[in-house]
Design a protein around this motif. Structure first.
Motif, PDB file in Angstrom:
ATOM      1  N   VAL A 196       0.474  11.157  -0.513  1.00  0.00           N
ATOM      2  CA  VAL A 196      -0.205   9.904  -0.172  1.00  0.00           C
ATOM      3  C   VAL A 196       0.488   8.715  -0.837  1.00  0.00           C
ATOM      4  N   GLY A 197       1.018   8.926  -2.040  1.00  0.00           N
ATOM      5  CA  GLY A 197       1.713   7.860  -2.750  1.00  0.00           C
ATOM      6  C   GLY A 197       3.162   7.694  -2.334  1.00  0.00           C
ATOM      7  N   GLY A 198       3.619   8.479  -1.360  1.00  0.00           N
ATOM      8  CA  GLY A 198       4.984   8.357  -0.879  1.00  0.00           C
ATOM      9  C   GLY A 198       6.015   8.974  -1.788  1.00  0.00           C
ATOM     10  N   ASN A 199       5.594   9.919  -2.656  1.00  0.00           N
ATOM     11  CA  ASN A 199       6.511  10.530  -3.611  1.00  0.00           C
ATOM     12  C   ASN A 199       7.025  11.895  -3.175  1.00  0.00           C
ATOM     13  N   ILE A 200       6.540  12.400  -2.038  1.00  0.00           N
ATOM     14  CA  ILE A 200       7.012  13.672  -1.507  1.00  0.00           C
ATOM     15  C   ILE A 200       6.769  13.643  -0.003  1.00  0.00           C
ATOM     16  N   THR A 201       7.659  14.256   0.749  1.00  0.00           N
ATOM     17  CA  THR A 201       7.492  14.267   2.203  1.00  0.00           C
ATOM     18  C   THR A 201       6.440  15.293   2.614  1.00  0.00           C
ATOM     19  N   LEU A 202       5.953  15.143   3.829  1.00  0.00           N
ATOM     20  CA  LEU A 202       4.936  16.059   4.331  1.00  0.00           C
ATOM     21  C   LEU A 202       5.477  17.487   4.402  1.00  0.00           C
ATOM     22  N   LEU A 203       6.697  17.658   4.905  1.00  0.00           N
ATOM     23  CA  LEU A 203       7.248  19.002   5.060  1.00  0.00           C
ATOM     24  C   LEU A 203       7.464  19.689   3.720  1.00  0.00           C
ATOM     25  N   ARG A 204       7.976  18.943   2.737  1.00  0.00           N
ATOM     26  CA  ARG A 204       8.134  19.545   1.414  1.00  0.00           C
ATOM     27  C   ARG A 204       6.768  19.822   0.799  1.00  0.00           C
ATOM     28  N   GLY A 205       5.814  18.958   1.049  1.00  0.00           N
ATOM     29  CA  GLY A 205       4.467  19.181   0.543  1.00  0.00           C
ATOM     30  C   GLY A 205       3.852  20.452   1.100  1.00  0.00           C
ATOM     31  N   MET A 263       0.836  -1.200   0.000  1.00  0.00           N
ATOM     32  CA  MET A 263       0.000   0.000   0.000  1.00  0.00           C
ATOM     33  C   MET A 263       0.871   1.251   0.000  1.00  0.00           C
ATOM     34  N   PRO A 264       0.523   2.261  -0.814  1.00  0.00           N
ATOM     35  CA  PRO A 264       1.331   3.469  -0.855  1.00  0.00           C
ATOM     36  C   PRO A 264       1.358   4.223   0.462  1.00  0.00           C
ATOM     37  N   VAL A 265       0.279   4.117   1.261  1.00  0.00           N
ATOM     38  CA  VAL A 265       0.214   4.853   2.523  1.00  0.00           C
ATOM     39  C   VAL A 265       1.365   4.454   3.442  1.00  0.00           C
ATOM     40  N   SER A 266       1.843   3.229   3.318  1.00  0.00           N
ATOM     41  CA  SER A 266       2.938   2.767   4.167  1.00  0.00           C
ATOM     42  C   SER A 266       4.235   3.497   3.865  1.00  0.00           C
ATOM     43  N   ARG A 267       4.309   4.176   2.719  1.00  0.00           N
ATOM     44  CA  ARG A 267       5.531   4.888   2.337  1.00  0.00           C
ATOM     45  C   ARG A 267       5.463   6.380   2.672  1.00  0.00           C
ATOM     46  N   TYR A 324      -4.090   4.181  -8.140  1.00  0.00           N
ATOM     47  CA  TYR A 324      -3.091   3.964  -9.193  1.00  0.00           C
ATOM     48  C   TYR A 324      -1.839   3.303  -8.624  1.00  0.00           C
ATOM     49  N   ASP A 325      -1.384   3.784  -7.464  1.00  0.00           N
ATOM     50  CA  ASP A 325      -0.163   3.227  -6.887  1.00  0.00           C
ATOM     51  C   ASP A 325      -0.362   1.774  -6.468  1.00  0.00           C
ATOM     52  N   THR A 326      -1.509   1.469  -5.879  1.00  0.00           N
ATOM     53  CA  THR A 326      -1.760   0.119  -5.381  1.00  0.00           C
ATOM     54  C   THR A 326      -1.868  -0.896  -6.512  1.00  0.00           C
ATOM     55  N   PHE A 327      -2.596  -0.554  -7.548  1.00  0.00           N
ATOM     56  CA  PHE A 327      -2.882  -1.540  -8.590  1.00  0.00           C
ATOM     57  C   PHE A 327      -1.919  -1.506  -9.779  1.00  0.00           C
ATOM     58  N   PHE A 328      -1.280  -0.375 -10.033  1.00  0.00           N
ATOM     59  CA  PHE A 328      -0.480  -0.267 -11.253  1.00  0.00           C
ATOM     60  C   PHE A 328       1.001   0.033 -11.028  1.00  0.00           C
TER      61      PHE A 328
END
Length: 252
Positions: free
Chosen positions: A94-103, A1-5, A234-238
């Motif tokens: 949410v997909g783990g592609n950027i950190t919370l602080l940078r977001g 799951m992307p949330v784990s990242r 998208y992250d979970t399935f593809f």
């Protein structure tokens, strides 16, 4: 799951040169996008004596936003990823592609870019109103919420498919135009109902400058839900699992 990242990021991340450059790129890209998109609506109103609710006005808005977003994403892609939208940034988080602080840094830059664009428009047009997003007659907040969720889902899903997916290959070349196209198409579908924001920053700037906050929450909640769902699905399935295998090679 992307949330784990999901990652919070380091305390000093906001002061790193690359993060600050990325935030500046988001500020400039959002300013370019909002100035052209909101400005086209103001120009149409001036030419037609406030006839923006006509079919021609809807088409003009769709084209202006599609063209402007294509450019805004393109010029920011190599520096910040060309998010130009808090909902896209939230989807990336949410997909783990950027950190919370940078977001959060991106969000601040995007919102400021929108406000500055609207202030520049108000000044350069001699005080014309920057109209805030609003619901059309007989459109409830729940109708508008569903519109914003579905439209932003399509936008962020397109971002993931053409820009984020590591398997995108040469498809990444057309990512900015694909993203611009889906926004233009969604404006044609939803513009007559709730203005078709799909972008909290686009809604925030006009609301601040005109100080109009009626139903403003819809333009935050809807895009964030739609963007988050698109990222997870998208992250979970593809992305999370292989969706195709390379054809075997044959030695001759």
């Amino acid at each position: 799951m992307p949330v784990s990242r999901i990652a919070i990021g380091s305390a000093g991340e906001a002061s790193q040169p690359d993060a600050l450059k990325a935030a500046l790129a988001e500020f400039i890209s959002t300013l370019i996008f909002v100035f052209a998109g909101e400005g086209s609506g103001m120009a149409f109103n001036k030419l037609t004596s406030d006839g923006s609710s006509t079919p021609a006005g809807l088409v003009a808005a769709a084209l202006a936003h599609a063209f402007a977003l294509f450019v805004a994403v393109s010029v920011g892609a190599n520096i910040s990823g060309g998010h130009v939208n808090p909902a896209v940034t939230f989807g990336a988080f949410v997909g783990g592609n950027i950190t919370l602080l940078r977001g959060i840094l991106y969000w601040i830059a995007q919102l400021l870019g929108s406000v500055v664009a609207c202030l520049l428009l108000k000044f350069s047009t001699g005080g014309l109103k920057t109209s805030a997003f609003s619901l059309s007659t007989d459109v409830s907040v729940w109708n508008a919420l569903v519109f914003e969720i579905v439209m932003t889902f399509g936008l962020v899903y397109t971002v993931y498919a053409t820009a984020v997916d590591p398997k995108k290959g040469s498809l990444g070349v057309i990512a900015p135009i694909a993203i611009g196209f889906i926004v233009g198409a969604n404006i044609l579908a939803g513009g007559a109902f709730d203005g078709a924001s799909m972008n909290p920053a686009v809604s925030f700037g006009p609301a601040v400058v005109s100080w109009t906050w009626a139903n403003h929450w819809v333009y935050w909640v809807g895009p964030l839900i739609g963007g988050g769902l698109a990222a997870i699905i998208y992250d979970t399935f593809f992305i999370g699992q292989s969706t195709h295998e390379q054809l075997p090679t044959t030695d001759y």
